[in-house]
Enzyme design. Structure first.
Site, PDB file in Angstrom:
ATOM      1  N   ASP A  33     -21.623  55.349  31.507  1.00 18.70           N
ATOM      2  CA  ASP A  33     -22.297  54.687  32.630  1.00 18.70           C
ATOM      3  C   ASP A  33     -23.548  53.950  32.158  1.00 18.70           C
ATOM      4  O   ASP A  33     -24.156  54.307  31.146  1.00 18.70           O
ATOM      5  CB  ASP A  33     -22.664  55.736  33.689  1.00 18.70           C
ATOM      6  CG  ASP A  33     -23.005  55.087  35.030  1.00 18.70           C
ATOM      7  OD1 ASP A  33     -22.570  53.944  35.264  1.00 18.70           O
ATOM      8  OD2 ASP A  33     -23.708  55.718  35.825  1.00 18.70           O
ATOM      9  N   HIS A  50     -21.006  45.281  29.739  1.00 19.83           N
ATOM     10  CA  HIS A  50     -19.680  45.861  29.478  1.00 19.83           C
ATOM     11  C   HIS A  50     -19.213  45.457  28.071  1.00 19.83           C
ATOM     12  O   HIS A  50     -18.619  46.253  27.352  1.00 19.83           O
ATOM     13  CB  HIS A  50     -18.659  45.390  30.517  1.00 19.83           C
ATOM     14  CG  HIS A  50     -19.040  45.703  31.941  1.00 19.83           C
ATOM     15  ND1 HIS A  50     -19.780  46.815  32.285  1.00 19.83           N
ATOM     16  CD2 HIS A  50     -18.780  45.051  33.111  1.00 19.83           C
ATOM     17  CE1 HIS A  50     -19.959  46.836  33.601  1.00 19.83           C
ATOM     18  NE2 HIS A  50     -19.374  45.776  34.121  1.00 19.83           N
ATOM     19  N   LEU A 144      -7.091  61.796  15.809  1.00 20.18           N
ATOM     20  CA  LEU A 144      -7.771  61.819  17.110  1.00 20.18           C
ATOM     21  C   LEU A 144      -6.873  61.291  18.229  1.00 20.18           C
ATOM     22  O   LEU A 144      -6.276  60.214  18.103  1.00 20.18           O
ATOM     23  CB  LEU A 144      -9.033  60.939  17.032  1.00 20.18           C
ATOM     24  CG  LEU A 144      -9.785  60.764  18.360  1.00 20.18           C
ATOM     25  CD1 LEU A 144     -10.526  62.043  18.741  1.00 20.18           C
ATOM     26  CD2 LEU A 144     -10.759  59.586  18.279  1.00 20.18           C
TER      27      LEU A 144
END
Ligand code: FPP
Length: 253
Positions: A33, A50, A144
């Protein structure tokens, strides 16, 4: 692949920072955020934040690979984010392509497996095709597990799971007695994965925003005011260090 950037070439990364592996969370979930505010503070449009956020994504993925984290789940777009202006939605929906154009080859060579959690059917077709390609190309990787939550909503996920379980009960594939917490988890997007040990939220707010409502039941939460584009490997290590100090009792004493 255009603009290929070697995965481990970041000055801030591998060589300079070390983190002892014991008691590293196996699964880390992150609410990324503060990207809009980061840009607004600089007098720029929100989408610029962003864009910067994508760089943080790759830095944190690298760190997670380095520290042997098994699963990293990143909240990129919620079912509620469709309320944003169209131009911002379009920009965010283009980010997976930007990210994968730059890093997919490196992710593959680092054995990363990509998955999307969320309703992929209602993503714009170009976004869906790009992420599906990455999912298919990495499905046999065993390093991962990198989950992007895209068009994800926790309540919707639980509701869908419930409907599927009921359908299986009606089709006699499952009995009501068999339906326990473990069985139910298999109907969630995170089927087969352990629940997050640690939830990180950047950007100063302290709420879940409909993220992984079932899976976060016993997770440790760690909040920081740092806005996502400023979140670094150093901050990430702070979260891991604090996690190590926590005593997880899972309701016991
Ligand atoms: C929340 O910040 C963040 C988002 C809605 C998505 C931002 C996108 C990324 C971090 C990149 C995702 C990368 C890939 C590869 C999919 P906000 O816009 O709510 O920020 P604010 O709280 O400052 O308004």
């Amino acid at each position: 692949m255009s603009m290929k950037i070697p995965f481990f070439n970041n000055k801030q990364s591998v060589e300079s920072m070390h983190y002892p592996e014991e008691n590293t969370p196996e699964h880390i979930a992150i609410i990324m955020d503060g990207t809009g505010r980061w840009a607004e503070k600089r007098g720029m449009s929100r989408v610029y934040g962003h864009k910067e956020g994508v760089t943080t994504v790759i830095n944190i993925v690298k760190a997670a690979v380095k520290f042997n984290v098994k699963v990293l789940t990143l909240y990129a777009f919620s079912t509620e984010n469709w309320k944003r202006p169209n131009s911002e939605i379009e920009y965010i929906m283009g980010l997976p392509k930007k990210f994968l154009n730059m890093y997919l080859a490196d992710l593959i060579s680092n054995n990363v497996r990509i998955k999307v959690i969320g309703d992929m059917d209602h993503l714009p077709s170009s976004t869906r095709e790009t992420v599906q390609y990455a999912i298919d190309r990495t499905e046999n990787n065993e390093g991962l597990q990198l989950n992007f939550a895209l068009n994800y909503g926790g309540k919707q996920e639980i509701l869908n799971a419930m409907k599927e379980a009921i359908a299986d009960i009606n089709d006699a594939k499952l009995s009501l007695d068999q339906l326990d917490k473990q069985q139910f988890s298999r109907y969630l997007y995170t089927s087969g994965m352990t629940d997050p040990d640690l939830l990180i939220r950047t950007g100063g707010e302290k709420r879940l925003n409909n993220f992984l409502l079932w899976q976060l039941a016993y997770s440790e939460f760690w909040f920081t005011d740092v806005l996502w584009p400023d979140f670094s490997e150093r901050e990430f290590i702070k979260a891991l260090e604090e996690y190590k100090q926590r005593k997880r009792r899972f309701g016991g004493v």
